[in-house]
Design an enzyme around this catalytic site. Structure first.
Site, short mmCIF file in Angstrom:
data_model
loop_
_atom_site.label_atom_id
_atom_site.label_comp_id
_atom_site.label_asym_id
_atom_site.label_seq_id
_atom_site.Cartn_x
_atom_site.Cartn_y
_atom_site.Cartn_z
N GLU A 279 -7.71 6.67 -6.49
CA GLU A 279 -6.70 6.74 -7.56
C GLU A 279 -7.27 7.45 -8.77
O GLU A 279 -6.97 7.14 -9.91
CB GLU A 279 -6.12 5.37 -7.86
CG GLU A 279 -6.82 4.16 -8.28
CD GLU A 279 -8.31 3.94 -8.29
OE1 GLU A 279 -9.05 4.53 -7.50
OE2 GLU A 279 -8.72 3.13 -9.12
N HIS B 256 0.83 -1.22 0.00
CA HIS B 256 0.00 0.00 0.00
C HIS B 256 0.86 1.27 0.00
O HIS B 256 0.56 2.25 -0.66
CB HIS B 256 -0.90 -0.03 1.23
CG HIS B 256 -2.08 0.86 1.12
ND1 HIS B 256 -3.21 0.50 0.44
CD2 HIS B 256 -2.30 2.11 1.58
CE1 HIS B 256 -4.07 1.49 0.49
NE2 HIS B 256 -3.54 2.48 1.19
N1 LIG Z 1 -2.01 2.87 -2.06
C1 LIG Z 1 -3.21 3.42 -2.16
N2 LIG Z 1 -4.19 2.72 -2.75
C2 LIG Z 1 -5.39 3.28 -2.87
C3 LIG Z 1 -5.65 4.58 -2.39
N3 LIG Z 1 -6.93 4.87 -2.66
C4 LIG Z 1 -7.47 3.78 -3.30
N4 LIG Z 1 -6.53 2.82 -3.43
C5 LIG Z 1 -6.67 1.48 -4.03
O1 LIG Z 1 -6.89 1.57 -5.40
C6 LIG Z 1 -7.47 0.34 -5.84
C7 LIG Z 1 -8.48 0.61 -6.91
O2 LIG Z 1 -8.93 -0.62 -7.36
P1 LIG Z 1 -10.00 -0.76 -8.50
O3 LIG Z 1 -11.08 0.24 -8.30
O4 LIG Z 1 -10.37 -2.20 -8.56
O5 LIG Z 1 -9.28 -0.31 -9.81
P2 LIG Z 1 -8.01 -0.87 -10.54
O6 LIG Z 1 -7.35 -2.00 -9.85
O7 LIG Z 1 -7.16 0.30 -10.83
O8 LIG Z 1 -8.66 -1.44 -11.86
P3 LIG Z 1 -9.11 -0.61 -13.12
O9 LIG Z 1 -9.59 0.74 -12.65
O10 LIG Z 1 -10.20 -1.42 -13.74
O11 LIG Z 1 -7.92 -0.48 -14.01
C8 LIG Z 1 -8.09 -0.31 -4.60
O12 LIG Z 1 -7.35 -1.47 -4.30
C9 LIG Z 1 -7.89 0.75 -3.52
O13 LIG Z 1 -7.61 0.14 -2.28
C10 LIG Z 1 -4.59 5.28 -1.73
O14 LIG Z 1 -4.72 6.40 -1.26
N5 LIG Z 1 -3.40 4.66 -1.65
#
Ligand SMILES: Nc1nc2c(ncn2[C@@H]2O[C@H](COP(=O)(O)OP(=O)(O)OP(=O)(O)O)[C@@H](O)[C@H]2O)c(=O)[nH]1
Length: 586
Positions: A506, A476
């Protein structure tokens, strides 16, 4: 075999025989061997008694009334006296029936009948079949003494009348006047009831800690529901439950009204404060945070985030404010001493002037050269000391002026710093770009500019591809660093007038003023190319970050959410078309 008549000899021989035949020294083996040697028939446990013994031993928690029966049976196992046991069991069953002696006798009758019918031969009722039937009855009704009596009675009658068990069971299992739900329907009923209990306990009771009266009522509903096994009970429950829901709804409405009232009051207060402190940028930041909180539906996560950032901000501001107060104090002291010095100078030049006037009249009134020479000497002394005074004052004044300038610079720097810290309310701590609130401010500014100047405004929404995988593979924290890296690359590629904001985990929103949508797409593709050159480095591993993006051009009359919504749909399209792409919103 030798003829033994003396019990002591029989006992000795029994032990010898058991040892020779390698029989386990159990009471049962001893009894059998003893009977054989003594030439008396082996007194086997009656199969019915055996069955009862087995059933009792399987009862995990026998009903209280049956405890005594079990105790009698256990005692008997020690003594091996079956006839005594039968008498006892009949007695205890009579007691266990807990009704008048008529029923007790009935039990005694029934057991006698059962043993008799067991031993008799009936066509169609073999011993294994009888055993199976008895097993079924004991399994199904063993824990309900009253019902057990009816079922056993029916079974014994079935044996004596030579009626098949299925018919009897069928007859016996006919719906009783009770509406207890049985079979599959019973299981479904139980599952729904359990779900409702769970919902009440964890969804309702847990939320009523601040309303003790409703809390108590909800708890009572849970208890009542737990005890409900019949349709009739359920109907009664639903009547009470409906009344409770109504009360809950009314209370909810009044809570809601109260909350809205408080929100309105707070808004009024905040608006008033913001007018009072219009020039205090440090306070403005806090006021705006509170405004943002109360201007939207209350969301505990948002509230928590705001509280966090606000307390950090207040802490930093507290420090800066303290330094600012000290710097201003020093500045004031210096100005005071500057003025003091000026007045000293004025008074010293004033007294010098007075002295000159007096020396001049003395000179006019005398012709004595020696006296005049002495007056000139004094005048010279006074002039010298006045000059020294002036020089000292001038140096002091220069020094005071320098220090005052420094203090003033410090005050300005501190004020700027406070302004900067206050701005942090608008930035995302991780990436340094605007946060959602900052984006809203920027949006408002850019929208009004676009409307005023009739310029195109494009909005891009980007979402990192496969970010979950990156998080899962590198951790993370590495994911966080990757976000910061992306934000930096985006900022580097864009113009200073563009605004970048972290919109969600993200997801980033980019405001591109004076940019038609086609150009916006080119800009975002440039960011994508830049990312293929500037890898994110994690422990010396070059990690490629890609994103999917949607770009929408602002249409007059649209609000922020509309245009972001269109950019989001285009971004989704980019994901569907294989990711790492930029799509235009039509
Ligand atoms: N390290 C980190 N991870 C984050 C943060 N906010 C969200 N995430 C992670 O971003 C990931 C987003 O996953 P998904 O929405 O499945 O999207 P993806 O894996 O990018 O898949 P696609 O959008 O389809 O390409 C999740 O695992 C969240 O936990 C953050 O502030 N820091």
């Amino acid at each position: 075999m030798a003829d033994f008549s003396n019990p002591a000899e029989i006992a000795r021989e029994t032990l010898k025989q058991m040892a020779m035949s390698r029989l386990l020294p159990t009471p049962d083996n001893y009894r059998k061997t003893y009977c054989q040697i003594a030439g008396v028939p082996v007194e086997d446990t009656h199969p019915v008694l055996q069955l009862l013994t087995e059933r009792f031993s399987k009862l995990q928690k026998p009903a209280f009334e049956l405890q005594r029966t079990k105790q009698v049976l256990d005692d008997h196992l020690q003594s091996g006296n079956w006839n005594a046991w039968i008498e006892k069991i009949l007695e205890s069953l009579a007691d266990a029936s807990d009704v008048d002696s008529g029923k007790g006798n009935a039990w005694a009758e029934l057991v006698r009948d059962l043993i008799k019918q067991w031993d008799l031969r009936q066509a169609g009722w073999t011993t294994p079949k009888k055993k199976e039937a008895l097993e079924k009855v004991l399994i199904n009704f063993g824990s309900k003494p009253d019902l057990l009596f009816t079922k056993l009675d029916a079974l014994v009658t079935a044996w004596s009348d030579n009626v098949q068990l299925d018919d009897i069971l069928q007859e016996e299992l006919e719906p009783t006047p009770s509406s207890e739900i049985k079979g599959d329907a019973g299981q479904v009923f139980q599952a729904w009831r359990d779900l409702l209990i769970y919902t009440l306990e964890y969804g309702v009771v847990a939320r009523l800690t601040t309303a003790p009266d409703l809390h108590e009522e909800a708890m009572a509903l849970v208890t009542r529901l737990r005890e409900t096994t019949e349709m009739k009970g359920l109907e009664a429950f639903s009547t009470v439950a409906k009344k409770f829901w109504l009360k809950l709804e009314l209370r909810n409405e009044s809570d809601q009204t109260l909350m809205l009232g408080l929100q309105r009051l707070l808004r009024l207060l905040v608006n008033n404060i913001s007018e009072l402190v219009a020039d205090d940028s440090w306070m403005q930041g806090q006021v705006e945070v509170i405004r943002a909180v109360i201007d939207q539906p209350l969301d505990s996560r948002f509230l928590y985030e705001m509280e966090e950032s606000l307390s950090e901000l207040i802490f930093k501001q507290g420090h800066l404010k303290q330094s600012l107060v000290e710097a201003k104090h020093t500045f004031k002291n210096m100005i005071t001493s500057f003025i003091d010095r000026l007045s000293t100078m004025a008074s010293s030049t004033g007294s010098y002037h007075d002295k000159i006037v007096s020396y001049s009249s003395e000179i006019k009134q005398t012709d004595d050269l020696t006296k005049i020479a002495s007056i000139v000497d004094r005048l010279m002394d006074d002039t010298r000391s006045m000059q020294l005074d002036m020089l000292r004052s001038r140096d002091e004044l220069v020094k005071v002026r320098e220090e005052a300038e420094k203090a003033s610079e410090k005050v300005t720097a501190l004020e700027k710093e406070i302004e900067l810290v206050s701005e942090q309310v608008r930035t995302d701590q991780l990436t340094g770009v605007l946060n959602r609130r900052g984006m809203e401010d920027a949006f408002a500014t850019e929208l009004s500019r676009a409307n005023r100047e009739h310029k195109k405004l494009s909005i891009a929404l980007l979402d990192i591809d496969n970010f979950k995988k990156l998080n899962d593979r590198l951790g993370h924290q590495a994911g966080d660093m990757a976000l910061a890296h992306l934000a930096k690359v985006v900022k580097d590629v864009l113009r200073p007038t563009d605004s970048v904001a972290r919109y969600g985990g993200e997801e980033f929103v980019i405001l591109l003023p004076s940019t038609p949508v086609e150009e916006g797409v080119l800009v975002m593709q440039r960011v994508q190319r830049e990312l293929t050159k500037r890898f994110y480095l994690h422990n010396n591993e070059r990690v490629l970050i890609t994103f999917s993006c949607g770009v929408a051009e602002y249409r007059e009359g649209e609000d922020e959410m509309d245009v972001i919504g269109r950019a989001d749909s285009a971004m989704y399209q980019a994901k569907l078309s294989g990711k790492n792409r930029v799509e235009i919103s039509e």
